[in-house]
Design a protein around this motif. Structure first.
Motif, short mmCIF file in Angstrom:
data_model
loop_
_atom_site.label_atom_id
_atom_site.label_comp_id
_atom_site.label_asym_id
_atom_site.label_seq_id
_atom_site.Cartn_x
_atom_site.Cartn_y
_atom_site.Cartn_z
N LEU A 179 8.97 3.84 -2.86
CA LEU A 179 8.91 4.41 -4.21
C LEU A 179 7.76 5.40 -4.36
O LEU A 179 7.85 6.34 -5.16
CB LEU A 179 8.76 3.29 -5.24
N PHE A 180 6.69 5.21 -3.58
CA PHE A 180 5.51 6.06 -3.71
C PHE A 180 5.84 7.52 -3.46
O PHE A 180 5.25 8.42 -4.05
CB PHE A 180 4.40 5.59 -2.77
N ASP A 181 6.81 7.77 -2.55
CA ASP A 181 7.13 9.16 -2.20
C ASP A 181 8.00 9.84 -3.25
O ASP A 181 8.32 11.01 -3.13
CB ASP A 181 7.82 9.22 -0.84
N LYS A 182 8.38 9.12 -4.28
CA LYS A 182 9.18 9.68 -5.38
C LYS A 182 8.33 9.93 -6.62
O LYS A 182 8.85 10.35 -7.65
CB LYS A 182 10.34 8.74 -5.71
N LEU A 183 7.04 9.68 -6.52
CA LEU A 183 6.15 9.85 -7.67
C LEU A 183 5.53 11.24 -7.64
O LEU A 183 4.38 11.45 -7.25
CB LEU A 183 5.05 8.77 -7.64
N LEU A 184 6.31 12.20 -8.07
CA LEU A 184 5.86 13.59 -8.06
C LEU A 184 4.83 13.84 -9.16
O LEU A 184 4.85 13.19 -10.21
CB LEU A 184 7.04 14.54 -8.25
N PRO A 191 3.60 13.73 -3.16
CA PRO A 191 2.43 12.99 -2.67
C PRO A 191 2.10 13.39 -1.24
O PRO A 191 3.00 13.72 -0.45
CB PRO A 191 2.87 11.53 -2.75
N PRO A 192 0.83 13.34 -0.86
CA PRO A 192 0.47 13.64 0.53
C PRO A 192 0.93 12.52 1.46
O PRO A 192 1.19 11.40 1.02
CB PRO A 192 -1.06 13.72 0.48
N LYS A 193 1.02 12.81 2.73
CA LYS A 193 1.31 11.77 3.71
C LYS A 193 0.06 10.95 3.95
O LYS A 193 -1.05 11.48 3.97
CB LYS A 193 1.81 12.40 5.02
N TYR A 194 0.28 9.66 4.18
CA TYR A 194 -0.86 8.77 4.38
C TYR A 194 -1.52 9.05 5.72
O TYR A 194 -0.86 9.15 6.76
CB TYR A 194 -0.42 7.30 4.33
N ASN A 195 -2.83 9.17 5.68
CA ASN A 195 -3.63 9.37 6.88
C ASN A 195 -4.84 8.45 6.77
O ASN A 195 -5.65 8.58 5.85
CB ASN A 195 -4.07 10.84 7.00
N ARG A 196 -4.94 7.49 7.69
CA ARG A 196 -6.02 6.51 7.61
C ARG A 196 -7.40 7.17 7.59
O ARG A 196 -8.34 6.65 6.99
CB ARG A 196 -5.92 5.55 8.80
N TYR A 202 -5.93 10.45 -0.26
CA TYR A 202 -4.59 9.91 -0.50
C TYR A 202 -4.55 9.12 -1.82
O TYR A 202 -3.72 9.39 -2.70
CB TYR A 202 -4.18 9.02 0.66
N TRP A 203 -5.45 8.16 -1.96
CA TRP A 203 -5.42 7.33 -3.16
C TRP A 203 -5.93 8.08 -4.39
O TRP A 203 -5.50 7.81 -5.52
CB TRP A 203 -6.23 6.05 -2.95
N LYS A 204 -6.81 9.05 -4.19
CA LYS A 204 -7.25 9.87 -5.32
C LYS A 204 -6.08 10.66 -5.90
O LYS A 204 -5.99 10.87 -7.11
CB LYS A 204 -8.36 10.84 -4.87
N TRP A 205 -5.18 11.10 -5.01
CA TRP A 205 -4.02 11.87 -5.49
C TRP A 205 -3.18 11.00 -6.42
O TRP A 205 -2.77 11.45 -7.50
CB TRP A 205 -3.18 12.34 -4.31
#
Length: 293
Positions: A179-184, A191-196, A202-205
């Protein structure tokens, strides 16, 4: 004539007397069995002692309010009887001078199990009964309290304006949907792609671009295509980003999507939310019950 005041009741204890928005019957039952059932006789009652010193410790640790009194509150829960499998099973309290004996009989209804579990942790495992808000959750994580066994029982009070972000869910048809990738964002940005190595950004976005209506729509559209929810995961930004609280909720197809859509995401943002669950490292919480404010 002076009359002694009743021992005050910690505010969080009053949550379990409210009707829950959600309660996880299966996992609550497992937790209850693991914590309260005696090793050799599952039908034997659990006997607990409440002393004056314990009352004072509870008051000092958790703070208190209300006029019913702590002993009366325990008595009220413990003396309530329910019918389970055609048998009357109940718990009772008996005053013994300055000491009260609480007898918890095995019980099968989830609401009563949660009440008894709360009493058990309050009197027998006070160091593992954790109460607080977002800042406290971060402190528990920093002290690795989620790694302890048995798991801490946590009462978390999320304030209004909390951003309850749906991340993924499995539905009754067996399909897992992200669902996270549908939260425009409002401007259509994805949303950006997750990068450790860049999880701060990522979470700031998500924190910056969270919109409860968009989150609600993503969950409702997935449910329309796939049926009721089996489990759903949320992230809640807490403290300084990238800190997030992970909530895992096992629905088992028993609740409508609206419970986890409007009443959780929308009302959680507008009014806040009360969570009871077991703590894991992360910080992660397996949610046992949810209460609206």
């Amino acid at each position: 004539m002076n009359q002694s005041k009743p021992d005050p009741v910690p505010a969080y204890l009053l949550w379990v007397k409210d009707a829950p928005l959600f309660i996880d019957e299966l996992n609550l039952g497992r937790f209850y069995d693991a914590a309260l059932r005696p090793a050799f006789d599952e039908k034997a009652p659990v006997k607990l002692k409440l002393t004056e010193a314990m009352k004072e410790d509870i008051k000092n640790k958790y703070g208190a309010k209300g006029s019913a009194g702590l002993a009366n509150w325990l008595s009220f829960i413990a003396s309530s009887s329910v019918e389970v499998a055609a048998e009357h099973e109940k718990a009772k309290s008996r005053s013994e001078g300055s000491e009260t004996e609480i007898v918890l009989q095995p019980i099968g209804t989830p609401h009563r199990q949660l009440e008894q579990l709360t009493i058990f942790y309050l009197l027998e495992r006070p160091s593992q009964l954790l109460v607080g808000g977002p800042d406290d959750v971060l402190m528990w994580h920093q002290h690795s309290l989620g790694l302890s066994v048995p798991r801490p029982l946590v009462f978390i009070d999320l304030p209004k304006r909390s951003k309850i972000i749906p991340m993924a869910a499995e539905f009754v048809n067996g399909k897992v949907v992200t669902l996270f990738d549908k939260l425009l964002a409002g401007n259509g940005e994805r949303p950006p792609k997750y990068n450790r190595d860049h999880k701060d950004e990522y979470w700031k976005w998500f924190d910056r671009n969270f919109d409860p209506d968009t989150a609600l729509t993503a969950l409702e559209e997935a449910a329309t295509e796939n049926g009721r929810i089996e489990w759903v995961d949320f992230r809640v930004p807490i403290g300084e980003i990238p800190n997030t609280l992970h909530l895992h909720i096992e629905v088992a197809g028993k609740y409508s999507t609206g419970t986890f859509g409007y009443r959780l995401i929308r009302r959680g943002e507008g009014h806040g939310l009360r969570i009871v669950g077991s703590l894991r490292d992360g910080p992660d919480v397996n949610v046992l019950a949810l209460y609206e404010k």
